[in-house]
Design a protein around this motif. Structure first.
Motif, mmCIF file in Angstrom:
data_model
loop_
_atom_site.group_PDB
_atom_site.id
_atom_site.type_symbol
_atom_site.label_atom_id
_atom_site.label_comp_id
_atom_site.label_asym_id
_atom_site.label_seq_id
_atom_site.Cartn_x
_atom_site.Cartn_y
_atom_site.Cartn_z
ATOM 1 N N ARG A 243 0.861 -1.258 -0.111
ATOM 2 C CA ARG A 243 0.226 0.156 -0.005
ATOM 3 C C ARG A 243 0.850 1.300 -0.236
ATOM 4 O O ARG A 243 2.067 1.336 0.216
ATOM 5 N N ASP A 244 0.339 2.292 -0.483
ATOM 6 C CA ASP A 244 1.163 3.524 -0.449
ATOM 7 C C ASP A 244 1.412 4.312 0.532
ATOM 8 O O ASP A 244 2.396 4.955 0.953
ATOM 9 N N THR A 245 0.697 3.822 1.748
ATOM 10 C CA THR A 245 0.670 4.620 3.055
ATOM 11 C C THR A 245 1.480 3.773 4.186
ATOM 12 O O THR A 245 1.782 4.419 5.107
ATOM 13 N N LYS A 308 4.555 4.865 6.044
ATOM 14 C CA LYS A 308 5.513 5.607 5.319
ATOM 15 C C LYS A 308 5.569 6.954 5.748
ATOM 16 O O LYS A 308 4.505 7.768 5.958
ATOM 17 N N LYS A 310 6.765 10.518 4.588
ATOM 18 C CA LYS A 310 7.169 11.374 3.267
ATOM 19 C C LYS A 310 8.391 12.349 3.669
ATOM 20 O O LYS A 310 8.221 13.410 4.653
#
Length: 583
Positions: A243-245, A308, A310
């Protein structure tokens, strides 16, 4: 019993640096099940391997340059091996930044006819129906992102070849009747787990999804040959996606039991469905999936999910921060950084009740499983992390219940664990110069060395920590004793602590010969002392080596004992033939 020996004869002469490339050694020796064929690689120093495949009953021999990893088929009619570019060619390819591909081969031993599959990533032979499977690497020009590749499946009996596309993982069951494989295709179309019945060619789809499948495992992966017929009917695999998160993939455990039978069942265990799974923990692909010995539980790993973050491109970490109260000093933390990133806690799920058990945690990170389906051994090193230890890793030892995760302490501050019995019932360790055994079925601890007139700790060991034991040679077949090493002789210690017997009768001490046990049965689990056994012998001062025979209640008798070095013997599975080399 037939003996075959490969001898390297040396001459008395002064050696120079020019002689170095002439030295060679024998590597990867293997013998066919019927004892008629023997294969090994001849490796000169700094040179390329030459594979020798020799018929021990006839004047027939094959030589293959740049070849390695020989393996005979179950029926001893075929041999497979891998060739790779020569060292010179490999240097050229690297200089030109080109990949070096290996090639998998299969040869008919009777005719010498052979066939090849290029760009091999992995290969294996099945038992039973004798299939040769080769997973190929993608061509250099293939830049696709999916992991699926071509799996070439060759039936050795008639040469029939099947090409299965987009395969990411594959595995035969031990008896060679079923092939399971996972597909990872472009666009995820067709991703799934598939089962091929080799006798009929019937293909079944066990599970499909748009997720990634990996870590395929059969219930007979670690099974003894005698149990192959009863197992190889269940398999497990992970499927998941990123997943992106979050940093880590979210996986589900998929288990297929009794495949190919009316009792077939599929179970899917997700993060949400596993009762008692700690919050924010996920099933991880960083640990292999495996079955318990009785096939009723599946082991897998879990880890903490992380979000994650950023980061700005200008924010680059360039400082290592540590504290003097950390469990490990900074140098150890740095060395183990990658390992710790992939660490998972061992867990189990009971397939009958679907109950989840977390077996490991922060204080008990290492779980030692065995063939015992109910109990394992856990190690807790935390109480001793700040101690100064040279060459040892002290730990408290626990009995772990694999069904519910409960634990019971049975030993504290153990520096020298010595491992378990083949059936996993007993676990041996050294403590304060004595040898102890815990019976995991009862958690009873016994000093098994108390009846011996000698200590099994190597008091001549030079380093400043707890002296190591001399070693363990095996567990006897009646389940009542363990064979351990003293300096020279072998001793049998009763597991109830009642008796200690010098098996070699003091001959080792008298002649200063180190004796060790040599198993001549490829299927042996336990040592059968009711029959003569074979010992390897090494003279402390003469440097002679060789083999002795030890009959029940007798003194060892030399079979061969000379001024040369002998390798460990290899015995054919279905024939009374042994091969070894000497130099």
């Amino acid at each position: 019993m037939t003996l075959a020996c490969l001898a390297a004869i040396s001459q008395q002469k002064a050696l120079t640096i020019k002689d170095y490339p002439k030295w060679s050694r024998i590597v990867t020796p293997t013998i066919s099940n019927d004892g008629k064929w023997f294969a090994y690689a001849h490796r000169p120093n700094g040179g390329d391997d030459t594979l020798i495949i020799k018929n021990l009953d006839a004047e027939k021999q094959y030589k293959v340059k740049f070849a390695q990893s020989p393996r005979f088929s179950e029926d001893s009619k075929w041999v497979t091996y891998t060739t790779k570019p020569s060292k010179e060619e490999d240097k050229k390819l690297k200089k030109n930044k080109k990949p070096a591909f290996n090639t998998a081969w299969v040869m008919n031993l009777e005719t010498g006819e052979k066939s090849a599959v290029e760009r091999v990533e992995s290969s294996t032979l099945s038992a039973g129906l004798n299939y040769f499977a080769v997973l190929r690497k993608k061509p250099t020009e293939d830049n696709s992102k999916h992991e699926g590749k071509d799996l070439i499946l060759r039936k050795l009996a008639d040469g029939t070849i099947t090409n299965i596309g987009n395969v990411s993982n594959y595995a035969f069951n031990k008896k060679g009747t079923l092939l399971a494989y996972t597909v990872d295709a472009d666009g995820k179309s067709g991703n799934g787990v598939y089962l091929l019945t080799l006798a009929t060619g019937e293909l079944k789809t066990l599970d499909t999804d748009t997720l990634k499948y990996e870590k395929i495992s059969w219930d007979d992966d670690n099974a003894l040959r005698k149990d192959w017929a009863l197992k190889g009917k269940s398999l497990a695999v992970l499927k998941g996606s990123a997943r992106d998160t979050t940093l880590h993939k979210i996986n589900s455990l998929v288990v297929f039991t009794n495949v190919g039978t009316p009792a077939y069942k599929k179970q899917i265990f997700t993060t949400q469905s596993l009762n008692a799974l700690p919050k924010e923990m996920i099933i991880s692909e960083n640990r292999e999936v495996s079955f318990s010995e009785d096939g009723t539980s599946v082991f897998f790993g879990i880890r903490q999910q992380e979000q994650k973050i950023k980061m700005s491109k200008d924010t680059v970490a360039n400082v290592d921060v540590w504290h003097w109260k950390d469990d490990y000093i900074q140098s150890v933390q740095m060395r183990r950084a990658e390992q710790n990133k992939k660490f998972t806690f061992l867990c189990a799920v009971d397939l009958n009740t679907e109950n989840f058990s977390k077996l490991a945690d922060e204080s008990l990170r290492q779980i030692i499983t065995s063939r015992h389906s109910i109990y394992a051994v856990g190690r807790d090193e935390k109480p001793y992390l700040n101690d100064v230890n040279w060459g040892v890793s002290p730990a408290d030892l626990y009995r772990i219940n694999l069904k519910d995760g409960s634990r019971q302490l049975f030993a504290k501050n153990v520096n020298r664990p010595l491992g378990g019995s083949p059936d996993g019932r007993y676990y041996l360790y050294q403590l304060d110069s004595s040898l102890y055994v815990v019976d995991l079925t009862s958690n009873k601890v016994t000093n098994v060395s108390k009846a011996a007139p000698v200590k099994f700790m190597n008091m001549e060991h030079p380093y400043p920590h707890e002296k190591p034991p001399f070693g363990v040679e095996g567990w006897i077949k009646d389940g009542k004793g363990v064979i351990v090493n003293h300096k020279y002789d072998l001793w049998l210690l009763a597991l109830d602590g009642s008796k200690a017997t010098n098996l070699t009768g003091g001959l080792g001490d008298k002649q200063e010969i180190h004796f060790t046990y040599v198993s001549l049965d490829p299927l042996e689990e336990f040592v059968d002392l009711k029959k003569p056994i074979t010992l390897y012998a090494y003279g402390e001062w003469t440097k002679k080596t060789g083999f002795y025979s030890l009959a029940p209640g007798k003194t060892p008798v030399a079979i061969i004992y000379e001024d040369r070095a002998f390798s460990t013997p290899l015995k054919a599975l279905n024939a009374d033939r042994i091969v070894f080399n000497s130099q």
